[in-house]
Design a protein around this motif. Structure first.
Motif, PDB file in Angstrom:
ATOM      1  N   HIS A 105       0.823  -1.209   0.000  1.00 17.65           N
ATOM      2  CA  HIS A 105       0.000   0.000   0.000  1.00 17.65           C
ATOM      3  C   HIS A 105       0.857   1.261   0.000  1.00 17.65           C
ATOM      4  O   HIS A 105       0.326   2.364  -0.086  1.00 17.65           O
ATOM      5  CB  HIS A 105      -0.899   0.031   1.238  1.00 17.65           C
ATOM      6  N   SER A 106       2.154   1.116   0.128  1.00 16.05           N
ATOM      7  CA  SER A 106       3.051   2.239   0.369  1.00 16.05           C
ATOM      8  C   SER A 106       3.122   3.201  -0.814  1.00 16.05           C
ATOM      9  O   SER A 106       3.165   2.779  -1.974  1.00 16.05           O
ATOM     10  CB  SER A 106       4.452   1.713   0.666  1.00 16.05           C
ATOM     11  N   PRO A 107       3.222   4.508  -0.531  1.00 16.54           N
ATOM     12  CA  PRO A 107       3.461   5.489  -1.598  1.00 16.54           C
ATOM     13  C   PRO A 107       4.935   5.651  -1.949  1.00 16.54           C
ATOM     14  O   PRO A 107       5.262   6.321  -2.933  1.00 16.54           O
ATOM     15  CB  PRO A 107       2.921   6.784  -1.001  1.00 16.54           C
ATOM     16  N   GLU A 108       5.824   5.044  -1.166  1.00 17.04           N
ATOM     17  CA  GLU A 108       7.245   5.300  -1.371  1.00 17.04           C
ATOM     18  C   GLU A 108       7.778   4.796  -2.715  1.00 17.04           C
ATOM     19  O   GLU A 108       8.657   5.441  -3.308  1.00 17.04           O
ATOM     20  CB  GLU A 108       8.051   4.723  -0.201  1.00 17.04           C
ATOM     21  N   PRO A 109       7.298   3.656  -3.242  1.00 22.41           N
ATOM     22  CA  PRO A 109       7.765   3.281  -4.585  1.00 22.41           C
ATOM     23  C   PRO A 109       7.426   4.320  -5.653  1.00 22.41           C
ATOM     24  O   PRO A 109       8.241   4.558  -6.557  1.00 22.41           O
ATOM     25  CB  PRO A 109       7.052   1.948  -4.836  1.00 22.41           C
ATOM     26  N   MET A 110       6.267   4.949  -5.556  1.00 20.88           N
ATOM     27  CA  MET A 110       5.943   5.999  -6.522  1.00 20.88           C
ATOM     28  C   MET A 110       6.835   7.210  -6.319  1.00 20.88           C
ATOM     29  O   MET A 110       7.305   7.819  -7.297  1.00 20.88           O
ATOM     30  CB  MET A 110       4.469   6.393  -6.405  1.00 20.88           C
ATOM     31  N   ASN A 111       7.103   7.569  -5.065  1.00 23.05           N
ATOM     32  CA  ASN A 111       8.063   8.651  -4.827  1.00 23.05           C
ATOM     33  C   ASN A 111       9.398   8.346  -5.483  1.00 23.05           C
ATOM     34  O   ASN A 111      10.024   9.218  -6.099  1.00 23.05           O
ATOM     35  CB  ASN A 111       8.272   8.842  -3.322  1.00 23.05           C
ATOM     36  N   ALA A 112       9.859   7.096  -5.349  1.00 19.94           N
ATOM     37  CA  ALA A 112      11.150   6.716  -5.917  1.00 19.94           C
ATOM     38  C   ALA A 112      11.154   6.895  -7.432  1.00 19.94           C
ATOM     39  O   ALA A 112      12.140   7.380  -8.011  1.00 19.94           O
ATOM     40  CB  ALA A 112      11.486   5.274  -5.541  1.00 19.94           C
ATOM     41  N   ILE A 113      10.069   6.503  -8.086  1.00 22.24           N
ATOM     42  CA  ILE A 113      10.004   6.644  -9.535  1.00 22.24           C
ATOM     43  C   ILE A 113      10.017   8.111  -9.945  1.00 22.24           C
ATOM     44  O   ILE A 113      10.807   8.532 -10.815  1.00 22.24           O
ATOM     45  CB  ILE A 113       8.746   5.952 -10.094  1.00 22.24           C
ATOM     46  N   LEU A 114       9.146   8.903  -9.345  1.00 23.59           N
ATOM     47  CA  LEU A 114       9.036  10.304  -9.755  1.00 23.59           C
ATOM     48  C   LEU A 114      10.319  11.071  -9.447  1.00 23.59           C
ATOM     49  O   LEU A 114      10.772  11.894 -10.254  1.00 23.59           O
ATOM     50  CB  LEU A 114       7.827  10.949  -9.079  1.00 23.59           C
ATOM     51  N   ASP A 115      10.914  10.793  -8.287  1.00 22.69           N
ATOM     52  CA  ASP A 115      12.179  11.454  -7.950  1.00 22.69           C
ATOM     53  C   ASP A 115      13.297  10.976  -8.885  1.00 22.69           C
ATOM     54  O   ASP A 115      14.162  11.767  -9.277  1.00 22.69           O
ATOM     55  CB  ASP A 115      12.555  11.163  -6.501  1.00 22.69           C
ATOM     56  N   GLY A 116      13.279   9.678  -9.236  1.00 26.22           N
ATOM     57  CA  GLY A 116      14.295   9.147 -10.142  1.00 26.22           C
ATOM     58  C   GLY A 116      14.202   9.754 -11.527  1.00 26.22           C
ATOM     59  O   GLY A 116      15.229  10.064 -12.155  1.00 26.22           O
ATOM     60  N   LEU A 117      12.982   9.926 -12.028  1.00 23.54           N
ATOM     61  CA  LEU A 117      12.807  10.561 -13.328  1.00 23.54           C
ATOM     62  C   LEU A 117      13.313  12.000 -13.300  1.00 23.54           C
ATOM     63  O   LEU A 117      13.998  12.453 -14.228  1.00 23.54           O
ATOM     64  CB  LEU A 117      11.332  10.526 -13.733  1.00 23.54           C
ATOM     65  N   GLU A 118      12.982  12.706 -12.219  1.00 26.02           N
ATOM     66  CA  GLU A 118      13.425  14.102 -12.102  1.00 26.02           C
ATOM     67  C   GLU A 118      14.944  14.182 -12.051  1.00 26.02           C
ATOM     68  O   GLU A 118      15.552  15.069 -12.682  1.00 26.02           O
ATOM     69  CB  GLU A 118      12.818  14.722 -10.844  1.00 26.02           C
TER      70      GLU A 118
END
Length: 259
Positions: free
Chosen positions: A169-182
């Motif tokens: 349920h964690s939001p952290e994988p999405m944070n990792a993707i968006l931060d990685g793209l940036e």
């Protein structure tokens, strides 16, 4: 397999318990609504709800309206429901957003916290959008979150730990993707199609987000009510056979003009 009509799809959803009398019991639903209202961020699914939903009865009212659970606060145990009409209504709204993505050849990211159930549904939509010229996001390599890895299979981002794909349920994988793209200087998605914290965090970070959600996951429905989520599709997000989602995905692709 022919595309099911709306009445036939509704019959399928009820028969397979994707909607109708679902497996998630009433007491589990109410427990999650209460924990969200009490500020347990695990149940916020990446959204920032503040103190706006501190009354459990307000959460129940949204879930009755947008998911179709029993609206009687005195009903505490036993069977609960998802209204299949609301499921198909949400599929139609999602289809409109997918048509927009296809028309604009937009950049789209797919992700799931339910790899055992929904990865094929997401993958098929990704393939259909790619065929229309959309840019399906390829996530950066080497991403980590929650003591595991964020990886991608069949165009769908998932969470992996110990050589196993995990339900999260964690939001952290999405944070990792968006931060990685940036960090790589790559554009962020125009649209995310996901579930759980993947969908909620994308919406919270200002990206158009379409999410699947079960009746014990109220945050994404609240997100749609507040306008943070574009669409939340109510369904049991892990029925016994993932092939049961195929007619639903066919309907979505047909309504989107992607078949």
């Amino acid at each position: 397999m022919p595309i099911l009509s709306r009445p036939a799809l509704i019959e399928h959803l009820v028969r397979t318990r994707i909607a109708g009398d679902v497996a998630t019991p009433r007491d589990n639903n109410l427990s999650h609504y209460r924990k969200l209202a009490n500020g347990d961020r695990h149940y916020w699914l990446g959204l920032e709800l503040g103190d706006r939903w501190a009354d459990e009865q307000d959460v129940l009212a949204v879930m009755a309206e947008r998911c179709g659970v029993n609206d009687d606060p005195a009903h505490r145990t036993g069977q609960d429901t998802i209204d299949p009409e609301l499921t198909v209504d949400a599929l139609d709204r999602a289809a409109a957003r997918l048509r927009k993505a296809a028309a604009g050849k937009q950049r789209v990211l797919f992700a799931t916290g339910h790899p055992g159930a929904l990865i094929d549904a997401h993958s098929r939509v990704a393939a259909a959008l790619r065929a229309q010229g959309c840019d399906i996001v390829r996530i950066p390599g080497g991403l980590t979150a929650d003591e595991g890895y964020v990886v991608q299979f069949a165009d769908v981002a998932v969470f992996e730990r110990g050589a196993t794909l995990w339900h999260t349920h964690s939001p952290e994988p999405m944070n990792a993707i968006l931060d990685g793209l940036e960090a790589l200087g790559e554009p962020r998605p125009d649209l995310v199609v996901a579930d759980h914290g993947w969908a909620g965090r994308a919406g919270q970070r200002g990206i158009d987000s379409v999410g699947y959600a079960d009746c014990n996951d109220p945050a994404l429905f609240i997100g749609e009510a507040e306008g943070t989520m574009q669409v939340t599709i109510p369904l049991d997000d892990h029925v016994i056979d993932p092939r049961y989602y195929e007619p639903l995905t066919d309907y979505l692709l047909d309504a989107s003009g992607l078949l």
